[in-house]
Design an enzyme around this catalytic site. Sequence first.
Site, PDB file in Angstrom:
ATOM      1  N   TRP A 139       0.861  -1.183   0.000  1.00  0.00           N
ATOM      2  CA  TRP A 139       0.000   0.000   0.000  1.00  0.00           C
ATOM      3  C   TRP A 139       0.904   1.242   0.000  1.00  0.00           C
ATOM      4  O   TRP A 139       1.839   1.334   0.807  1.00  0.00           O
ATOM      5  CB  TRP A 139      -0.889  -0.040   1.253  1.00  0.00           C
ATOM      6  N   ASP A 220      -0.910  -5.429   9.362  1.00  0.00           N
ATOM      7  CA  ASP A 220      -1.877  -4.436   8.918  1.00  0.00           C
ATOM      8  C   ASP A 220      -3.121  -5.210   8.502  1.00  0.00           C
ATOM      9  O   ASP A 220      -3.103  -5.954   7.523  1.00  0.00           O
ATOM     10  CB  ASP A 220      -1.308  -3.650   7.737  1.00  0.00           C
ATOM     11  N   LYS A 256     -13.362  -0.728   5.599  1.00  0.00           N
ATOM     12  CA  LYS A 256     -13.935  -1.565   4.542  1.00  0.00           C
ATOM     13  C   LYS A 256     -14.937  -2.569   5.104  1.00  0.00           C
ATOM     14  O   LYS A 256     -16.049  -2.680   4.592  1.00  0.00           O
ATOM     15  CB  LYS A 256     -12.856  -2.343   3.798  1.00  0.00           C
TER      16      LYS A 256
HETATM   17  N1  KET Z   1      -3.802  -0.607   5.151  1.00  0.00           N
HETATM   18  C1  KET Z   1      -4.038  -1.013   3.900  1.00  0.00           C
HETATM   19  C2  KET Z   1      -3.330  -2.216   3.402  1.00  0.00           C
HETATM   20  C3  KET Z   1      -4.929  -0.287   3.094  1.00  0.00           C
HETATM   21  O1  KET Z   1      -5.142  -0.723   1.878  1.00  0.00           O
HETATM   22  C4  KET Z   1      -5.573   0.851   3.603  1.00  0.00           C
HETATM   23  C5  KET Z   1      -6.468   1.631   2.741  1.00  0.00           C
HETATM   24  C6  KET Z   1      -5.308   1.214   4.928  1.00  0.00           C
HETATM   25  C7  KET Z   1      -4.419   0.462   5.671  1.00  0.00           C
HETATM   26  C8  KET Z   1      -5.901   2.406   5.605  1.00  0.00           C
HETATM   27  O2  KET Z   1      -7.255   2.502   5.623  1.00  0.00           O
HETATM   28  P1  KET Z   1      -8.014   3.446   6.674  1.00  0.00           P
HETATM   29  O3  KET Z   1      -9.026   4.139   5.868  1.00  0.00           O
HETATM   30  O4  KET Z   1      -7.009   4.391   7.270  1.00  0.00           O
HETATM   31  O5  KET Z   1      -8.566   2.506   7.672  1.00  0.00           O
HETATM   32  N2  KET Z   1      -6.457   1.530   1.460  1.00  0.00           N
HETATM   33  C9  KET Z   1      -7.361   2.163   0.498  1.00  0.00           C
HETATM   34  C10 KET Z   1      -7.695   3.589   0.747  1.00  0.00           C
HETATM   35  C11 KET Z   1      -6.513   4.503   0.895  1.00  0.00           C
HETATM   36  O6  KET Z   1      -5.548   4.434   0.134  1.00  0.00           O
HETATM   37  O7  KET Z   1      -6.586   5.341   1.821  1.00  0.00           O
HETATM   38  C12 KET Z   1      -6.788   1.948  -0.897  1.00  0.00           C
HETATM   39  O8  KET Z   1      -5.692   1.371  -1.040  1.00  0.00           O
HETATM   40  O9  KET Z   1      -7.459   2.314  -1.872  1.00  0.00           O
END
Ligand code: KET
Length: 410
Positions: A139, A220, A256
């Site tokens: 990510w 994560d 998610k």
């Molecule tokens: N870890 C991973 C692996 C991840 O894909 C995301 C979000 C997060 C943590 C953080 O999510 P949060 O909203 O802080 O709980 N990924 C998607 C959104 C982004 O980039 O913020 C994405 O990859 O599209």
Amino acid sequence: MESQGSCSVFDHVVRAPEDPILGVTVAYNKDQSPIKLNLGVGAYRTEEGKPLVLNVVRQAEQTLVNDKSRVKEYLPIVGLAEFNKQSAKLIFGSDSPAIQENRVTTVQCLSGTGSLRVGGEFLAWHYLERTIYIPVPTWGNHPKVFTLAGLSVKTYRYYDPATRGLDFQGMLEDLNSAPAGAIVLLHACAHNPTGVDPTLEQWEQIRQLIRLKGLLPFFDSAYQGFASGSLDSDAQSVRIFVADGGECLVAQSYAKNMGLYGERVGALSIVCKNADVAGRVESQLKLVIRPMYSNPPIHGASIVAMILRDRDMYNEWTIELKGMADRIISMRHQLFEALLARGTPGDWSHIIKQIGMFTFTGLNSEQVAFMTREYHIYMTSDGRISMAGLSSTTVPHLADAIHAAVTRVA
Ligand code: KET
């Protein structure tokens, strides 16, 4: 002279590029085309292409609003106690000995990102080996989060573009040559962006190597329930590490799996050797959090705590979650079939083999740019598409675009 309009103390500030993931939505919003399609950010959409608020979340919110005894006082620095307790049970299992032995500390943080950041800062302050190994690719925010937390970021091999699968030998070699004590970032399930996860047998080998070398695992967990549709199966990787009695960190996100994206609900858990260490670790986590944002927001955590505590709501959640996971899997099959039907050159079986929200298509950045320009399809330039943004009506358009990109753009 007084300062004039043209002269700012910020004149030297250069414009920063948009974020590689969230910037895709910015570009999408500017596009006027009626056929535009946003497959950039990992956010679930319905068959109608609409964002989804889960029924069980609406129900919980209604109950919260109706309860006149609820107030808006500050939460403690570590957040809502019931939320923390339930979050630990969700990821470690309701019968987890580590929880029973009180050697887990869980603090509510600002979604997955905030949990990673608080964990990273804690490690930068208190852990001797300030190096974290992250997979290639990963990510896009990981290197930034950990660098700004004060850790030095190194990488380990993970994905093999040739097989579109796990580079298991490369991963083991790189972890084996990491310095003793180094931190290792692991995606608990549904690896982003590749959709490639180790098998349980491979996880077991990874665990043995990590313990043998005295590395510190930092999970994560942003997609629990989204990989297989089962919350317990998707937590297996974490649970085998906790079962061996060793220490680890876990960042959980409810963005998610409960669709609470903008509510920013997540948790950081640190599993320690014993209750005494866990208590001291928690006291220091408070010192990280207090000057950062003082204490976390109350609304989203109250929703999650209610759903996780109430058996009926919990069951309803698992059904809705499975529905989302199944719809994504069905999109994989539909896209795969559509490419087969078009005779698109290449092997596309990875679309149905990969796990979670994303397909790592193998399309290069020129092909992605072509698809955006000619077909108004928005995705990250590494060729990742969010399957959750697709629907039966948009699959043909995407398949046409991929077919054209593969046949016309090298
Ligand atoms: N870890 C991973 C692996 C991840 O894909 C995301 C979000 C997060 C943590 C953080 O999510 P949060 O909203 O802080 O709980 N990924 C998607 C959104 C982004 O980039 O913020 C994405 O990859 O599209």
